[in-house]
Motif scaffolding. Sequence first.
Motif, PDB file in Angstrom:
ATOM      1  N   ASP A  61     145.996  34.462 -25.107  1.00 15.34           N
ATOM      2  CA  ASP A  61     146.569  33.347 -24.435  1.00 15.34           C
ATOM      3  C   ASP A  61     147.184  32.223 -25.158  1.00 15.34           C
ATOM      4  N   SER A  62     146.973  32.183 -26.312  1.00 10.42           N
ATOM      5  CA  SER A  62     147.548  31.243 -27.407  1.00 10.42           C
ATOM      6  C   SER A  62     149.152  31.185 -27.646  1.00 10.42           C
ATOM      7  N   VAL A  63     149.561  32.388 -27.603  1.00  6.69           N
ATOM      8  CA  VAL A  63     151.061  32.866 -27.775  1.00  6.69           C
ATOM      9  C   VAL A  63     151.768  33.341 -26.788  1.00  6.69           C
ATOM     10  N   LYS A  64     150.958  33.606 -25.329  1.00 10.11           N
ATOM     11  CA  LYS A  64     151.653  34.170 -24.267  1.00 10.11           C
ATOM     12  C   LYS A  64     152.682  33.626 -23.597  1.00 10.11           C
ATOM     13  N   GLY A  65     153.943  34.244 -23.441  1.00  7.49           N
ATOM     14  CA  GLY A  65     154.916  33.483 -22.963  1.00  7.49           C
ATOM     15  C   GLY A  65     155.898  33.009 -24.137  1.00  7.49           C
ATOM     16  N   ARG A  66     155.298  32.746 -25.281  1.00  2.00           N
ATOM     17  CA  ARG A  66     156.171  32.335 -26.498  1.00  2.00           C
ATOM     18  C   ARG A  66     156.476  33.283 -27.492  1.00  2.00           C
ATOM     19  N   PHE A  67     155.750  34.234 -27.584  1.00  2.00           N
ATOM     20  CA  PHE A  67     155.835  35.490 -28.749  1.00  2.00           C
ATOM     21  C   PHE A  67     156.506  36.788 -27.963  1.00  2.00           C
ATOM     22  N   THR A  68     157.114  37.616 -28.526  1.00  2.00           N
ATOM     23  CA  THR A  68     157.418  38.746 -28.021  1.00  2.00           C
ATOM     24  C   THR A  68     157.416  39.797 -29.003  1.00  2.00           C
ATOM     25  N   ILE A  69     156.875  40.947 -28.971  1.00  2.00           N
ATOM     26  CA  ILE A  69     156.729  41.877 -29.858  1.00  2.00           C
ATOM     27  C   ILE A  69     157.790  43.365 -29.487  1.00  2.00           C
ATOM     28  N   ALA A  70     158.230  43.700 -30.303  1.00  2.50           N
ATOM     29  CA  ALA A  70     159.562  44.599 -29.941  1.00  2.50           C
ATOM     30  C   ALA A  70     159.685  45.629 -30.953  1.00  2.50           C
ATOM     31  N   GLY A  71     160.390  46.763 -30.806  1.00  2.00           N
ATOM     32  CA  GLY A  71     160.941  47.629 -31.754  1.00  2.00           C
ATOM     33  C   GLY A  71     160.012  48.582 -32.380  1.00  2.00           C
ATOM     34  N   GLY A  72     160.186  49.290 -33.390  1.00  2.00           N
ATOM     35  CA  GLY A  72     159.496  50.415 -34.023  1.00  2.00           C
ATOM     36  C   GLY A  72     160.416  51.787 -33.314  1.00  2.00           C
ATOM     37  N   ASN A  73     159.541  52.923 -33.669  1.00  2.00           N
ATOM     38  CA  ASN A  73     160.176  54.291 -33.202  1.00  2.00           C
ATOM     39  C   ASN A  73     161.555  54.382 -34.138  1.00  2.00           C
ATOM     40  N   ALA A  74     162.722  54.346 -33.462  1.00  2.00           N
ATOM     41  CA  ALA A  74     164.058  54.943 -34.163  1.00  2.00           C
ATOM     42  C   ALA A  74     164.331  54.048 -35.282  1.00  2.00           C
ATOM     43  N   GLU A  75     164.221  52.727 -35.331  1.00  2.00           N
ATOM     44  CA  GLU A  75     164.411  51.806 -36.425  1.00  2.00           C
ATOM     45  C   GLU A  75     163.574  51.683 -37.663  1.00  2.00           C
ATOM     46  N   ASN A  76     162.202  52.319 -37.261  1.00  2.00           N
ATOM     47  CA  ASN A  76     161.205  52.132 -38.229  1.00  2.00           C
ATOM     48  C   ASN A  76     161.057  50.593 -38.830  1.00  2.00           C
ATOM     49  N   THR A  77     161.382  49.542 -37.560  1.00  5.53           N
ATOM     50  CA  THR A  77     161.149  48.280 -38.028  1.00  5.53           C
ATOM     51  C   THR A  77     160.684  47.607 -36.528  1.00  5.53           C
ATOM     52  N   MET A  78     159.601  46.705 -36.742  1.00  2.00           N
ATOM     53  CA  MET A  78     158.871  46.149 -35.829  1.00  2.00           C
ATOM     54  C   MET A  78     159.444  44.903 -35.683  1.00  2.00           C
ATOM     55  N   TYR A  79     159.340  44.135 -34.642  1.00  2.00           N
ATOM     56  CA  TYR A  79     159.849  42.593 -34.800  1.00  2.00           C
ATOM     57  C   TYR A  79     158.891  41.959 -33.899  1.00  2.00           C
TER      58      TYR A  79
END
Length: 115
Positions: A61-79
């Motif tokens: 709840d402390s970050v919901k709506g403000r933080f977004t996790i994405a990426g991985g797989n093809a790029e081998n990079t997560m954000y």
Amino acid sequence: QVQLVESGGGLVQPGGSLTLSCAASGDIFSTYSMGWYRQAPGKQRDLVAHISTTGYTYYPDSVKGRFTIAGGNAENTMYLRMNSLRPEDTGVYYCNTNPPRSELWGQGTQVTVSS
């Protein structure tokens, strides 16, 4: 052995945004659920974002709506995209599997939210 390297931290004013990156030296994102973790000064390391191999995401709840996790797989990079940052978001941010594996902890990247 896969290594994870975090980057993108810095000093930002309250209300600002940052995007953190987690670069993997090998294929890990297609095999493991991943997480971003934050360790504030004097506190334990806590999960702030989770993504499964199927794309399911979870945020406390402390970050919901403000933080977004994405990426991985093809790029081998997560954000981790962080918006509307608050002073309480200050800390060292790490990426790792979820649940975390001790051998994968990196140096992290420092995020400081201050005016």
